[in-house]
Each structure stands twice: as structure tokens, then as C-alpha cells.
Design a protein around this motif. Structure first.
Motif, PDB file in Angstrom:
ATOM      1  N   ARG A  35       1.017  -9.083   6.495  1.00 33.85           N
ATOM      2  CA  ARG A  35      -0.131  -8.212   6.261  1.00 33.85           C
ATOM      3  C   ARG A  35      -1.044  -8.667   5.129  1.00 33.85           C
ATOM      4  NH1 ARG A  35      -2.492  -4.214   8.275  1.00 33.85           N
ATOM      5  NH2 ARG A  35      -1.829  -2.427   7.048  1.00 33.85           N
ATOM      6  N   VAL A  44      -5.084 -10.599  -0.286  1.00 33.22           N
ATOM      7  CA  VAL A  44      -5.415  -9.186  -0.165  1.00 33.22           C
ATOM      8  C   VAL A  44      -4.662  -8.605   1.023  1.00 33.22           C
ATOM      9  CG1 VAL A  44      -7.251  -7.468   0.025  1.00 33.22           C
ATOM     10  CG2 VAL A  44      -7.732  -9.683  -1.001  1.00 33.22           C
ATOM     11  N   VAL A  46      -2.434  -4.701   2.596  1.00 30.21           N
ATOM     12  CA  VAL A  46      -2.119  -3.276   2.497  1.00 30.21           C
ATOM     13  C   VAL A  46      -0.614  -3.094   2.524  1.00 30.21           C
ATOM     14  CG1 VAL A  46      -2.545  -1.000   3.473  1.00 30.21           C
ATOM     15  CG2 VAL A  46      -4.207  -2.838   3.846  1.00 30.21           C
ATOM     16  N   ARG A  50      -1.732   1.339   0.219  1.00 27.23           N
ATOM     17  CA  ARG A  50      -2.510   0.870  -0.925  1.00 27.23           C
ATOM     18  C   ARG A  50      -3.098  -0.493  -0.584  1.00 27.23           C
ATOM     19  NH1 ARG A  50       1.082   3.311  -5.425  1.00 27.23           N
ATOM     20  NH2 ARG A  50       2.476   4.530  -4.148  1.00 27.23           N
ATOM     21  N   VAL A  51      -4.391  -0.648  -0.817  1.00 25.95           N
ATOM     22  CA  VAL A  51      -5.031  -1.942  -0.627  1.00 25.95           C
ATOM     23  C   VAL A  51      -5.181  -2.602  -1.977  1.00 25.95           C
ATOM     24  CG1 VAL A  51      -6.962  -3.148   0.443  1.00 25.95           C
ATOM     25  CG2 VAL A  51      -6.408  -0.818   1.132  1.00 25.95           C
ATOM     26  N   PHE A 148     -12.397  -1.764   0.767  1.00 26.54           N
ATOM     27  CA  PHE A 148     -12.012  -2.424  -0.480  1.00 26.54           C
ATOM     28  C   PHE A 148     -12.851  -3.690  -0.628  1.00 26.54           C
ATOM     29  CE2 PHE A 148      -9.039  -5.425  -2.738  1.00 26.54           C
ATOM     30  CZ  PHE A 148      -9.117  -4.804  -3.978  1.00 26.54           C
ATOM     31  N   TYR A 153     -10.153  -2.403   5.600  1.00 27.81           N
ATOM     32  CA  TYR A 153      -8.715  -2.655   5.738  1.00 27.81           C
ATOM     33  C   TYR A 153      -8.093  -1.445   6.406  1.00 27.81           C
ATOM     34  CZ  TYR A 153      -9.515  -6.602   2.667  1.00 27.81           C
ATOM     35  OH  TYR A 153      -9.980  -7.765   2.137  1.00 27.81           O
ATOM     36  N   THR A 155      -4.446   0.886   7.136  1.00 37.07           N
ATOM     37  CA  THR A 155      -3.052   1.180   6.810  1.00 37.07           C
ATOM     38  C   THR A 155      -2.181   0.933   8.039  1.00 37.07           C
ATOM     39  OG1 THR A 155      -3.238   3.477   7.525  1.00 37.07           O
ATOM     40  CG2 THR A 155      -3.750   3.004   5.218  1.00 37.07           C
TER      41      THR A 155
END
Length: 286
Positions: A35, A44, A46, A50-51, A148, A153, A155
Motif C-alpha cells: 500500500r 506515501v 495509508v 491514516r495517510v 493528502f 488516497y 482507506t
DNA sequence: ACCCAGGGTGACG
DNA sequence: CGTCACCATGGG
């Protein structure tokens, strides 16, 4: 467990985590996590809704974004565990020494159980890059969008959301014949199959219990126990590990059971961590 | 065209 | 208990 001595400091909107050398290329490409994507400024991705962005620094790494709290970082990056200490232990084995040298700075991530279960059912008989794409499709279709750095992005979707997918829709995401397993297992979990108990359950019992879910056999169960439940003696026996045993140790097991017994004897109680170094190393030299 | 991938399932001895 | 065909997909 050996203390790593990691220190976490929050300053200028960033989380500084220092204590041991960390190689993010290894952490995010060693096959445990699908991910996080690399760009010019690090990785980067998730995790647990949380990103955040991670970039490497001397003797540690820095996180920015919606990290939330220090506890999350300690848990996700397994900061209580000293990997430098483990690496030194592994170096006594000449084969492992090479793997550790190649993959120095590896850390096991403590990932969210449901996400790990779904991801590794998808992983069966599949390619790493394709697993990445399928999971990305799934999240974009069913996850919650989070912005972000001006980018979108998603979840990882909750069980109740995925329980609404039909087998045909699972196929549309690209899961192929695993669609049937995924639909069944997600429904099972959404209807109350408890995932919390595996944190406290003994390894062999937890493995047997996980294998009651469709699409989870011995290997996938070990991945889940290692990557989500911190069972560091879990040893996923995949095609790459069989190559390691044959080509690096000169051992040709008759079956998986024999291969796992050999691995337990050779790698000890942290066999799962050794497996991760070896997996990354074997793929790199092939 | 063929082989392979972080294998699992179900059927058959 | 062990073996084995089959499974959907896409990259090499």
C-alpha cells in the motif's frame, strides 16, 4: 525482546523517529505491504485510515501527515523491537548473513488484521505487482477518499462495506478465481468471526482457526500471523523460500512440513523475521 | 505460445 | 494422511 531505544520527537509538523538504521526501500518492497508508493520525497501510503509520508534519515526516518500519535508509529514500525540486534544474531549463519547484508534496515510492519487477511488471500498464486494493483483497485472502489498533498488516497474498506460486494464485483476488481473465497470470508468476518482473539491466541491454534476461512491455507495463514499478529515464529513457506532452501542451503524437502521443520531448526524463534530477509534477498538475486 | 506468480480447494486413493 | 487437476489474470 531487545529494546531498540527508538526516540520519537514531534517538531515542525513532523515525527522524527531515530534509534536504528532503517531502509524504507526494503521495508516497503520486501513483500509484506502493498500500500505504499515511492516518489521523489519518500514513500506515501495509508495504514489504519491514516495517510502519511515517510522518508529516510540518518539512523531512522521521518513521518508527516495524519499520523495521529506516537503510539501508532511505535506499533506500525515495530519500534520496540531491535532489528539491529536481530541482524547481528542472524549474521552467525553465513547464508542469512548475506541476506541481512542485502536487506539491512528491514523492519516488519504491524498491519491491520482485516486488511492483511484480504490482501494475502489475493496474494495466493499471484505476482507482487499484480497484488498491488488489485488492492489499489479495491480501495479506490470501496474505500474512503482522503486528500493528502493535493492527491487522492483511499482507506482500506471495512468488512461491512466489502460484505456488500458480489462475487462478480470481486472479479471486476481483478481477483480472478479468488473472488469466491473473498466473498465468503468477508461475509464470515462481517457476521462476527472475531479477529481480535488472534492477538492473544497461541500460534498453532490461531493458525488452525484462521484456516477455517476460505482462501486461507497454511502459507497465507502464516503471512497473516506474521504481518498482522506479531507471531514471529510464523514462517510462510512459499516458492521463494523453497528456492532458498534448495539453492542456498542445499536442502530439498519432500513436502512443506519437512521444509518448515528445517526452517524452525535453522532460524529459531524469530524464523518469520529471517524469512523476510531471505525472501527479499532471493528475489533480488533471481 | 508458454511459463510463472508470496497457493488453496476439492476429489480421489 | 498424500497427491493432483484446476483455478483467473497479466507480465516476461
Amino acid at each position: 525482546m531487545q529494546e531498540s531505544g527508538f526516540k520519537i520527537i514531534y517538531q515542525n509538523g513532523e515525527w522524527l523517529c531515530t534509534g536504528e538504521p532503517v531502509d524504507l526501500d526494503v521495508v516497503f518492497n520486501c513483500g509484506q505491504c502493498f500500500r505504499f508508493e515511492k516518489d521523489a520525497g519518500g514513500y506515501v501510503g495509508v495504514a489504519r485510515k491514516r495517510v502519511f509520508r515517510v522518508r529516510g534519515i540518518e539512523n531512522g526516518f521521518v513521518c508527516s501527515g495524519s499520523v495521529g500519535d506516537e503510539y501508532f508509529l511505535r506499533n506500525f514500525f515495530d519500534l520496540e523491537q531491535s532489528y539491529r540486534n536481530i541482524e547481528n544474531r542472524f549474521k552467525k549463519d553465513p547464508v542469512l548473513a548475506k541476506a541481512v547484508e542485502y536487506a539491512a534496515g528491514m523492519r516488519l510492519l504491524n498491519q491491520e488484521p482485516f486488511e492483511t487477511i484480504i490482501t494475502f488471500i489475493i496474494s495466493a498464486n499471484n505476482h507482487v505487482e499484480r497484488i498491488r494493483r488489485i488492492v489499489r483497485n479495491l480501495c479506490a472502489r470501496c474505500g474512503e477518499k482522503i486528500m493528502f498533498e493535493e492527491k487522492e488516497y483511499y482507506t482500506f474498506p471495512e468488512p461491512e462495506i466489502l460484505a456488500g460486494l458480489t462475487e462478480a464485483e470481486w472479479r471486476e476488481v481483478g481477483t480472478g478465481y479468488r473472488a469466491e473465497y473473498l466473498a465468503d470470508t468477508v461475509n464470515c468476518i462481517a457476521q462476527g468471526f472475531d479477529l481480535e482473539r488472534f492477538y492473544y491466541m497461541e500460534y498453532y491454534e490461531a493458525k488452525a482457526e484462521l484456516m477455517k476461512l476460505k482462501g486461507i491455507g497454511p502459507k497465507v495463514a502464516d503471512c497473516i500471523l506474521l504481518f498482522a499478529y506479531q507471531k514471529k515464529n510464523a514462517f510462510p513457506m512459499d516458492v521463494w523460500m523453497k528456492r532458498v532452501l534448495k539453492e542456498l542451503y542445499g536442502f530439498v524437502p519432500k513436502n512443506d512440513r519437512e521444509a518448515i521443520i528445517f526452517s524452525e531448526k535453522t532460524f529459531g524463534d524469530c524464523a518469520g523475521i529471517a524469512q523476510q530477509y531471505l525472501f527479499h534477498y532471493m528475489r533480488s538475486i533471481s
